[in-house]
Design an enzyme around this catalytic site. Structure first.
Site, mmCIF file in Angstrom:
data_model
loop_
_atom_site.group_PDB
_atom_site.id
_atom_site.type_symbol
_atom_site.label_atom_id
_atom_site.label_comp_id
_atom_site.label_asym_id
_atom_site.label_seq_id
_atom_site.Cartn_x
_atom_site.Cartn_y
_atom_site.Cartn_z
ATOM 1 N N LYS A 50 0.826 -1.303 0.123
ATOM 2 C CA LYS A 50 -0.166 0.060 0.008
ATOM 3 C C LYS A 50 0.889 1.267 0.094
ATOM 4 O O LYS A 50 0.796 2.167 -0.743
ATOM 5 C CB LYS A 50 -0.779 -0.007 1.435
ATOM 6 C CG LYS A 50 -1.988 -1.112 0.976
ATOM 7 C CD LYS A 50 -2.867 -1.216 2.436
ATOM 8 C CE LYS A 50 -3.879 -2.477 2.182
ATOM 9 N NZ LYS A 50 -4.694 -2.804 3.177
ATOM 10 N N GLN A 94 -4.922 -1.835 9.479
ATOM 11 C CA GLN A 94 -5.004 -3.184 8.793
ATOM 12 C C GLN A 94 -5.413 -4.120 9.690
ATOM 13 O O GLN A 94 -5.242 -4.141 10.984
ATOM 14 C CB GLN A 94 -3.316 -3.348 8.559
ATOM 15 C CG GLN A 94 -3.254 -4.643 7.844
ATOM 16 C CD GLN A 94 -3.617 -4.655 6.334
ATOM 17 O OE1 GLN A 94 -3.718 -3.601 5.687
ATOM 18 N NE2 GLN A 94 -4.013 -5.713 5.825
ATOM 19 N N ASP A 117 -11.543 2.642 4.039
ATOM 20 C CA ASP A 117 -11.641 1.143 3.807
ATOM 21 C C ASP A 117 -13.567 0.917 3.711
ATOM 22 O O ASP A 117 -13.825 -0.205 3.298
ATOM 23 C CB ASP A 117 -11.262 0.295 5.044
ATOM 24 C CG ASP A 117 -10.259 -0.488 4.942
ATOM 25 O OD1 ASP A 117 -9.943 -0.917 3.966
ATOM 26 O OD2 ASP A 117 -9.398 -0.586 6.063
HETATM 27 N N1 GUN Z 1 -6.960 -7.186 5.554
HETATM 28 C C1 GUN Z 1 -7.244 -7.865 4.754
HETATM 29 N N2 GUN Z 1 -7.849 -7.029 3.768
HETATM 30 C C2 GUN Z 1 -8.087 -5.716 4.173
HETATM 31 C C3 GUN Z 1 -8.668 -4.679 3.832
HETATM 32 O O1 GUN Z 1 -9.374 -4.636 2.609
HETATM 33 N N3 GUN Z 1 -8.652 -3.667 4.661
HETATM 34 C C4 GUN Z 1 -7.949 -3.644 5.869
HETATM 35 N N4 GUN Z 1 -8.041 -2.634 6.646
HETATM 36 N N5 GUN Z 1 -7.502 -4.712 6.511
HETATM 37 C C5 GUN Z 1 -7.317 -5.728 5.583
#
Ligand code: GUN
Length: 281
Positions: A50, A94, A117
């Protein structure tokens, strides 16, 4: 031969578009803050990806890595600070989080306008009500990918296998907004194969390696495989048996290179949107 829906290629198109729009902002790019708690190896890989993706499109990004012993109160305090920071337009915590931290309380602490998100209850409500908001990245990317390939959604029977808050439920809401007739199947669904055979659009998000076989597929169906599993040979595979269904469907996403790259591309898209909306406030 079915159309292979390459998320990798479409993500490139999305990123190029974002890069162009960032250039037009004349040195005041979107900023994303990513919070990671603990030592989950997969999470570290995702967070690094990211951060790199932000850098490549010209966003500011900061990663705040906290120990697995951090208290929930400390995380909520950090989120308050990020909510108040005008240089931060998007906040992502996350997942998974350590067991002593409530995912719901953390998701609700991020202000809806920075919730890239799309996990905050306000954004979930906006999604289901058909309003504008920030919506989960993977399902948003899937709708983008289907539109990019001019796949008609309106009036189609869509089946989503999996009812998670991250993929299954928001996917249902987004496909409903696209005028699909939506069914959500899950682990208690009776005769899943029969449900699958009715689907014009099949979204598989169950997490079981190559579970969906050719005799489950309606001929000509569009298949989107969200699964990322290792099979018994250690190979990365989806929830759908790709080779088995290949010549029955009209379009299919591969694994890897299908849905995977869309998540980060649409995280960037959401961060851009969050910046635009915050400035307009
Ligand atoms: N962990 C796995 N997929 C995601 C996601 O789309 N967002 C977040 N914040 N954590 C994740």
């Amino acid at each position: 031969m079915p159309l292979v829906l390459s998320g990798r290629k479409y993500a490139r198109v999305v990123r190029a578009s974002i890069r162009n729009r960032v250039t037009e902002l004349n040195g005041s790019p979107p900023g994303l803050a990513v919070v990671i708690v603990g030592d989950n190896a997969a999470s570290k890989v995702y967070v690094a990806a990211k951060e790199k993706a932000c850098e490549k499109v010209g966003f500011h990004s900061s990663v705040i890595a906290l120990s697995g012993e951090t208290t929930e109160a400390d995380i909520l305090r950090l989120i308050d600070e990020l909510n108040a920071d005008d240089s931060v337009h998007g906040i992502l915590v996350q997942l998974p989080l350590p067991d002593h931290i409530s995912v719901d309380r953390v998701a609700s602490a991020v202000m809806p306008e920075k919730d890239v998100d799309g996990f905050h209850p306000v954004n979930v409500g906006r999604l289901w009500r058909g309003e504008d908001g920030l919506f989960p990245c993977t399902p948003s990317g899937i709708v983008g990918l289907l539109h990019h390939h001019d796949i008609v959604l309106s009036g189609k029977n869509a089946l989503i296998v999996g009812r998670s808050n991250i993929v299954g439920k928001p996917m249902a809401a987004l496909l409903l907004r696209e005028n699909c007739t939506v069914t959500v199947a899950h682990s208690r669904t009776v005769d899943l194969m029969k449900q699958c055979r009715k689907a014009d659009i099949l979204i598989a998000a169950v997490g079981r390696a190559e579970m969906i076989k050719r005799n489950w597929i309606k001929p000509g169906a569009v298949i989107v495989d969200v699964g990322m599993n290792r099979n018994s040979d250690g190979k990365l595979v989806g929830d759908v048996d790709y080779d088995d269904v290949f010549d029955v469907c009209s379009a299919i996403t591969p694994v890897p290179g299908g849905v995977g790259p869309l998540t980060i591309a649409f995280l960037l898209e959401n961060t851009f949107k969050a910046r635009t909306n915050l400035l307009a406030k």
